[in-house]
Design an enzyme around this catalytic site. Structure first.
Site, PDB file in Angstrom:
ATOM      1  CD1 TRP A  99      41.289  37.666  38.811  1.00  0.00           C
ATOM      2  CD2 TRP A  99      39.120  37.945  38.328  1.00  0.00           C
ATOM      3  NE1 TRP A  99      40.762  36.433  38.483  1.00  0.00           N
ATOM      4  CE2 TRP A  99      39.443  36.585  38.182  1.00  0.00           C
ATOM      5  CE3 TRP A  99      37.812  38.365  38.078  1.00  0.00           C
ATOM      6  CZ2 TRP A  99      38.491  35.627  37.792  1.00  0.00           C
ATOM      7  CZ3 TRP A  99      36.862  37.407  37.678  1.00  0.00           C
ATOM      8  CH2 TRP A  99      37.216  36.059  37.540  1.00  0.00           C
ATOM      9  CG  ASP A 166      39.926  40.895  44.306  1.00  0.00           C
ATOM     10  OD1 ASP A 166      39.857  39.964  45.135  1.00  0.00           O
ATOM     11  OD2 ASP A 166      39.643  40.751  43.093  1.00  0.00           O
ATOM     12  CE  LYS A 190      39.416  32.027  42.585  1.00  0.00           C
ATOM     13  NZ  LYS A 190      39.356  33.451  42.284  1.00  0.00           N
TER      14      LYS A 190
HETATM   15  C1  LIG Z   1      38.519  34.343  41.327  1.00  0.00           C
HETATM   16  C2  LIG Z   1      38.755  35.784  41.506  1.00  0.00           C
HETATM   17  C3  LIG Z   1      37.722  36.721  41.378  1.00  0.00           C
HETATM   18  C4  LIG Z   1      36.307  36.342  40.989  1.00  0.00           C
HETATM   19  O1  LIG Z   1      35.682  35.784  42.065  1.00  0.00           O
HETATM   20  P1  LIG Z   1      34.130  35.351  42.004  1.00  0.00           P
HETATM   21  O2  LIG Z   1      33.895  34.950  43.424  1.00  0.00           O
HETATM   22  O3  LIG Z   1      34.031  34.234  41.024  1.00  0.00           O
HETATM   23  O4  LIG Z   1      33.338  36.527  41.600  1.00  0.00           O
HETATM   24  C5  LIG Z   1      38.019  38.047  41.597  1.00  0.00           C
HETATM   25  N1  LIG Z   1      39.260  38.449  41.922  1.00  0.00           N
HETATM   26  C6  LIG Z   1      40.280  37.578  42.043  1.00  0.00           C
HETATM   27  C7  LIG Z   1      41.643  38.071  42.409  1.00  0.00           C
HETATM   28  C8  LIG Z   1      40.057  36.220  41.849  1.00  0.00           C
HETATM   29  O5  LIG Z   1      41.062  35.343  41.955  1.00  0.00           O
END
Ligand SMILES: *Cc1c(COP(=O)(O)O)cnc(C)c1O
Length: 355
Positions: A99, A166, A190
């Site tokens: 990511w 993030d 998540k």
């Molecule tokens: C799942 C995840 C993403 C991607 O998220 P989307 O909403 O599917 O774009 C990005 N960063 C992290 C840390 C993630 O766990």
């Protein structure tokens, strides 16, 4: 049979949040209509957004001068919105996995990107330390929890420049010093709500500083100025996320979540460390409380499939590791009961005893 939901995302949510969503889909807030068929600007729905923002502020202790906006597009759209809005000349990125890499790649479309450190040399099994963040960077971007590799920053880093994070997979799992960041973003699916909702906590005085024109929908200030109502927000996921936030508050808030998350992770990591057939993949000090990765020791590698079916037969769901790590990954988000962790450990011990 009771299922133990270790899915990495979309993932387990509090039962209360799901029950309230089902009820609201039948009839929403005494409106005589389903949540699915009301206007997002109705008097019944407006408070949902306001309360969600208020609970973000309260639970994360967000200081004055910040706003939380609710958007679509996932964390992946934030990978480009962040540099679009904040990168004038140069940005620094910490490369801790898939990511982080995707975020870094998008930033390169907007300016100079410095990769301050990377743990790629060991397949992202640790968090790099002792790196230097350039003091002239516009921001320093981190991925606080690496969902795929099971590594996590244990707190907020120190940085000479404002940070962007993030926090898709560990938001609300531990206290955060929001004042260190100009933007904290994540997909809801998540630890917060169903897929389709994205949150971004942005510092208002950091907005509208770059000289490039930004398309209206991709500009944070469009959304802060309109209370996440510039266009239609993801109505149903927002409703469910609000129920999760209420559940968090009713269950002791973030400090309590952190305590329980530490207990859950300790139970599982202890079982992995004392196992004769399983072994953890991550450097112990960088292990994630949210995504716990383990593999078969080489001499037991042939048993991987057998353990996967054995665990599935005992109700374990979602423990297959990501293809870039292999083995197993148990995601232990806030809503996962400690009993599910104990059940997984019992299942691992039983399997071990058979071999
Ligand atoms: C799942 C995840 C993403 C991607 O998220 P989307 O909403 O599917 O774009 C990005 N960063 C992290 C840390 C993630 O766990």
């Amino acid at each position: 049979m009771k299922k133990h939901n270790f899915n990495p995302g979309p993932s387990i949510l509090p039962q209360e949040a799901m029950d309230a969503t089902v009820a609201a889909c039948k009839e929403f807030a005494g409106s005589g209509l389903s949540l699915l068929e009301v206007s997002h600007r109705s008097k019944e729905f407006k408070p949902i957004v306001d309360q969600a923002e208020e609970l973000f502020r309260e639970l994360l202790d967000i200081p004055a001068g910040y706003k939380t906006v609710f958007l679509g597009g996932g964390a992946s759209l934030q990978f480009c919105m962040v540099p679009y809005n904040f990168l004038e000349k140069k940005a620094a990125y910490l490369n801790t996995g898939t990511w982080a890499n995707k975020a870094l790649k998008e930033a390169k479309l907007f300016g100079e990107v410095v990769e301050v450190a990377s743990s790629k040399d060991k397949n992202y099994t640790y968090i790099p330390k002792n790196f230097t963040v350039p003091a002239d960077a516009d921001y320093f971007h981190v991925t606080s929890n690496n969902t795929i590799y099971g590594t996590e920053l244990k707190g907020d880093l120190d940085s000479p420049v404002p940070m962007v994070a993030d926090m898709s997979s560990d938001i609300f799992s531990r206290p955060v010093d929001v004042s260190k960041y100009i933007c904290i973003y994540g997909g809801a699916q998540k630890n917060l709500g169903p897929a389709g909702l994205t949150f971004a906590i942005v510092k208002e005085d950091a907005l509208d500083k770059v000289t490039r024109p930004i398309p209206t929908m991709l500009k944070y200030s469009t959304h802060t100025a309109n209370g996440s109502m510039f266009n239609t927000p993801p109505v149903l996921p927002l409703f469910t996320a609000l129920q999760t936030l209420k559940w968090l508050k009713a269950n002791g808030g973030i400090k309590q979540m952190q305590k329980v998350n530490q207990e859950k992770a300790a139970i599982l990591y202890d079982a992995i460390d004392s196992s004769k057939i399983f072994v953890g993949t991550v450097t112990p000090e960088d292990r994630s409380l949210m995504n716990i990765c383990f593999v078969m020791k080489p001499e037991y590698a042939a048993l991987e499939e057998e353990f996967a079916s054995f665990a599935a037969a005992q109700g374990m769901v979602g423990i297959k590791g990501h293809r870039s790590v292999g083995g197993f990954r148990a995601s232990c988000y806030n809503a996962l009961p400690i009993d599910s962790v104990k059940a997984l450990v019992a299942c691992m011990k039983e399997f071990e005893a058979k071999h």
